[in-house]
Design an enzyme around this catalytic site. Structure first.
Site, PDB file in Angstrom:
ATOM      1  N   LYS A 183      -2.978 -10.555   7.780  1.00  0.00           N
ATOM      2  CA  LYS A 183      -1.728 -10.953   7.139  1.00  0.00           C
ATOM      3  C   LYS A 183      -0.969 -11.959   8.030  1.00  0.00           C
ATOM      4  CE  LYS A 183      -1.338  -6.449   4.824  1.00  0.00           C
ATOM      5  NZ  LYS A 183      -0.478  -5.252   4.612  1.00  0.00           N
ATOM      6  N   TYR A 208      -1.570  -7.579  -5.176  1.00  0.00           N
ATOM      7  CA  TYR A 208      -0.810  -6.334  -5.018  1.00  0.00           C
ATOM      8  C   TYR A 208      -0.317  -5.800  -6.364  1.00  0.00           C
ATOM      9  CZ  TYR A 208      -0.780  -6.450   0.106  1.00  0.00           C
ATOM     10  OH  TYR A 208      -1.135  -6.403   1.431  1.00  0.00           O
ATOM     11  N   PHE A 222       9.234  -1.876  -2.811  1.00  0.00           N
ATOM     12  CA  PHE A 222       8.912  -2.813  -1.744  1.00  0.00           C
ATOM     13  C   PHE A 222       8.100  -4.023  -2.216  1.00  0.00           C
ATOM     14  CE2 PHE A 222       5.684   0.596  -1.701  1.00  0.00           C
ATOM     15  CZ  PHE A 222       4.506  -0.148  -1.841  1.00  0.00           C
ATOM     16  N   ARG A 244     -11.691   0.713   6.420  1.00  0.00           N
ATOM     17  CA  ARG A 244     -10.415   1.425   6.329  1.00  0.00           C
ATOM     18  C   ARG A 244     -10.189   2.271   7.581  1.00  0.00           C
ATOM     19  NH1 ARG A 244      -6.622   0.244   2.344  1.00  0.00           N
ATOM     20  NH2 ARG A 244      -5.963   2.423   2.422  1.00  0.00           N
ATOM     21  N   THR A 284      -1.756   3.347   6.823  1.00  0.00           N
ATOM     22  CA  THR A 284      -0.813   2.317   6.370  1.00  0.00           C
ATOM     23  C   THR A 284       0.409   2.212   7.291  1.00  0.00           C
ATOM     24  OG1 THR A 284      -1.518   2.805   4.106  1.00  0.00           O
ATOM     25  CG2 THR A 284       0.516   1.551   4.364  1.00  0.00           C
ATOM     26  N   ARG A 326      -4.348  -1.038  13.331  1.00  0.00           N
ATOM     27  CA  ARG A 326      -2.904  -0.826  13.164  1.00  0.00           C
ATOM     28  C   ARG A 326      -2.350   0.097  14.249  1.00  0.00           C
ATOM     29  NH1 ARG A 326      -3.209   0.077   6.630  1.00  0.00           N
ATOM     30  NH2 ARG A 326      -2.887  -2.079   5.964  1.00  0.00           N
ATOM     31  N   ASN A 349       2.022  -4.706   9.087  1.00  0.00           N
ATOM     32  CA  ASN A 349       0.875  -3.926   9.566  1.00  0.00           C
ATOM     33  C   ASN A 349      -0.427  -4.725   9.704  1.00  0.00           C
ATOM     34  OD1 ASN A 349       0.149  -4.010   6.889  1.00  0.00           O
ATOM     35  ND2 ASN A 349       0.441  -1.830   6.500  1.00  0.00           N
ATOM     36  N   HIS A 399      -5.126  -6.217   5.817  1.00  0.00           N
ATOM     37  CA  HIS A 399      -5.421  -5.565   4.540  1.00  0.00           C
ATOM     38  C   HIS A 399      -6.911  -5.298   4.445  1.00  0.00           C
ATOM     39  CE1 HIS A 399      -5.701  -4.776   0.236  1.00  0.00           C
ATOM     40  NE2 HIS A 399      -6.790  -5.524   0.287  1.00  0.00           N
ATOM     41  N   GLU A 435     -10.884  -7.788  -5.593  1.00  0.00           N
ATOM     42  CA  GLU A 435     -10.221  -8.618  -4.587  1.00  0.00           C
ATOM     43  C   GLU A 435     -11.112  -9.772  -4.116  1.00  0.00           C
ATOM     44  OE1 GLU A 435      -7.237  -5.113  -2.933  1.00  0.00           O
ATOM     45  OE2 GLU A 435      -8.931  -5.710  -1.686  1.00  0.00           O
TER      46      GLU A 435
END
Ligand code: DAT
Ligand code: MG
Length: 152
Positions: free
Chosen positions: A11, A51, A59, A87, A93, A104, A114, A117, A128
């Site tokens: 990100k 998203y 948010f 993951r 998260t 993270r 964070n 993704h 995606e």
């Protein structure tokens, strides 16, 4: 053996903080295969589609503003079990609750910053990858050291 592909994105905070190399090296060192990579500033349309499941969340607007605020490094990684394993490499998260040793857990403190993704299921991964990449951008190749990572 079921080969999987997953969509991973560094990100804007990860890019701005100079964490691209650190993050890439974790996937590379693990042994997964990089099949696509590009840097882009996502359009609002792309971010809102990406998203989409969070559209009704409070948010959502802030999340779209953040993800469109600068360059993102978009990638596709391939390997057996790569979706779940990614993951785990990424961590929870909420960075303060993410395990040390995860991306993270080691590199972030705030849920809204964070750094990375990763697709959360096979269906999400297909969606995606199709959203962020053209088929022609996905490279078919065999790493020279492949037989030292996986059995035939
Ligand atoms: P993940 O990125 O771990 O898959 P998610 O899909 O639940 O998490 O949410 C997507 C992103 O939205 C997440 O990385 C950060 C942001 N987010 C999630 N929950 C949030 C919250 N309660 N407040 C602010 N941002 C949130
Ligand atoms: Mg998610």
């Amino acid at each position: 053996m079921t080969l999987e592909r997953t969509f991973i994105a560094i990100k804007p905070d990860g890019v701005q903080r100079g964490l691209i190399g650190e993050i890439l090296s974790r996937f590379e060192s693990k042994g997964f295969k990089l099949v696509a990579l590009k840097q882009l500033v996502p359009t609002r349309e792309l971010a809102e589609q990406h998203y989409g499941v969070h559209r009704e969340r409070p948010f959502f607007k802030g999340l779209v503003n953040f993800i469109t605020s600068g360059p993102v490094v978009a990638m596709v990684w391939e390997g057996e079990g790569v979706i779940n394993s990614s993951r785990k490499l990424i961590g929870g998260t909420k960075p303060l609750e993410a395990e040390p040793g995860t991306i993270r857990g080691d590199l972030a403190i705030n849920i809204g910053r964070n750094v990375i993704h990763g697709s959360d299921s096979p269906e999400t991964a297909v969606y995606e990858i199709g959203l962020w990449f053209q088929k022609s951008e996905l490279n078919e190749w065999k790493p020279a050291d492949q037989t030292w990572r996986v059995e035939d």
